[in-house]
Enzyme design. Sequence first.
Site, PDB file in Angstrom:
ATOM      1  N   THR A  10       0.845  -1.190   0.000  1.00 51.76           N
ATOM      2  CA  THR A  10       0.000   0.000   0.000  1.00 51.76           C
ATOM      3  C   THR A  10       0.883   1.243   0.000  1.00 51.76           C
ATOM      4  O   THR A  10       2.106   1.170   0.078  1.00 51.76           O
ATOM      5  CB  THR A  10      -0.900   0.030   1.243  1.00 51.76           C
ATOM      6  OG1 THR A  10      -0.067   0.103   2.410  1.00 51.76           O
ATOM      7  CG2 THR A  10      -1.785  -1.199   1.325  1.00 51.76           C
ATOM      8  N   GLY A  14       6.865   2.142   2.391  1.00 46.11           N
ATOM      9  CA  GLY A  14       8.306   2.250   2.185  1.00 46.11           C
ATOM     10  C   GLY A  14       8.821   1.749   0.860  1.00 46.11           C
ATOM     11  O   GLY A  14      10.017   1.446   0.737  1.00 46.11           O
ATOM     12  N   ASP A  86      10.183   2.730 -10.389  1.00 44.05           N
ATOM     13  CA  ASP A  86       9.299   3.113  -9.292  1.00 44.05           C
ATOM     14  C   ASP A  86       7.961   3.579  -9.858  1.00 44.05           C
ATOM     15  O   ASP A  86       7.864   3.949 -11.026  1.00 44.05           O
ATOM     16  CB  ASP A  86       9.935   4.221  -8.461  1.00 44.05           C
ATOM     17  CG  ASP A  86       9.287   4.376  -7.092  1.00 44.05           C
ATOM     18  OD1 ASP A  86       8.849   3.345  -6.532  1.00 44.05           O
ATOM     19  OD2 ASP A  86       9.203   5.510  -6.586  1.00 44.05           O
ATOM     20  N   GLU A  87       6.937   3.570  -9.016  1.00 44.96           N
ATOM     21  CA  GLU A  87       5.560   3.889  -9.436  1.00 44.96           C
ATOM     22  C   GLU A  87       5.175   3.024 -10.635  1.00 44.96           C
ATOM     23  O   GLU A  87       4.538   3.475 -11.595  1.00 44.96           O
ATOM     24  CB  GLU A  87       5.425   5.383  -9.780  1.00 44.96           C
ATOM     25  CG  GLU A  87       5.875   6.331  -8.691  1.00 44.96           C
ATOM     26  CD  GLU A  87       4.987   6.305  -7.443  1.00 44.96           C
ATOM     27  OE1 GLU A  87       3.971   5.589  -7.450  1.00 44.96           O
ATOM     28  OE2 GLU A  87       5.320   6.997  -6.465  1.00 44.96           O
TER      29      GLU A  87
END
EC number: 2.7.1.21
Length: 215
Positions: A10, A14, A86-87
């Site tokens: 979620t 981190g 990332d993302e």
Amino acid sequence: MPELVFFSGTMDCGKSTLALQIEHNRSARGLQGMIFTRDDRAGEGKLSSRLGLVTDAVEVADDQDLYAYLVDHLSQGGRADYVIADEAQFLAPAQIDQLARVVDDLDVDVFAFGITTDFRSKLFPGSQRLVELADRVEVLQVEALCWCGARATHNARTVGGEMVVEGAQVVVGDVNQLESIGYEVLCRRHHRRRMTAATARAGALSPDVLPIASV
């Protein structure tokens, strides 16, 4: 053997912090990585964590071929000993296929980080494709907490603190921003009840709530 690894969880668990830690550890050993990102909170071409750490990254466009980008980078004398994405939930399924090809054809590890489901508890297309293709899926062990203290398992979109369940799948917001579009992590119970921290607080202060008399 090189791997495609999907680190999921979620918000607030981190993911970006771990991505930055992997980048630090490997670069400290003389390795050079390629970092891709999409719609990071710190702005275009950045990979950042909520702890304040940030580094430069390649902002991925809608139709960008990530495999071709890596091949072009390498053919011009560049290095890419590993790839961080990332993302990754915001990437198109075809771009996830391209990352898998980076692993298989270029023998480069790819570490992808992303949210699995959206504010409606539906899989992001990029995350779904990662689950289908990844050599390993790692659920991060740092638990984000719902306002009630239970383990947060769902991402909620809020408008003025009120949870909404309709709208575009991707709207970039801020988890600390309650006056407009924001995001909050909730346990399944409170996500199902559409009860955010703000609505729970308002309910506790409502004159319609009967007081409990002391005996």
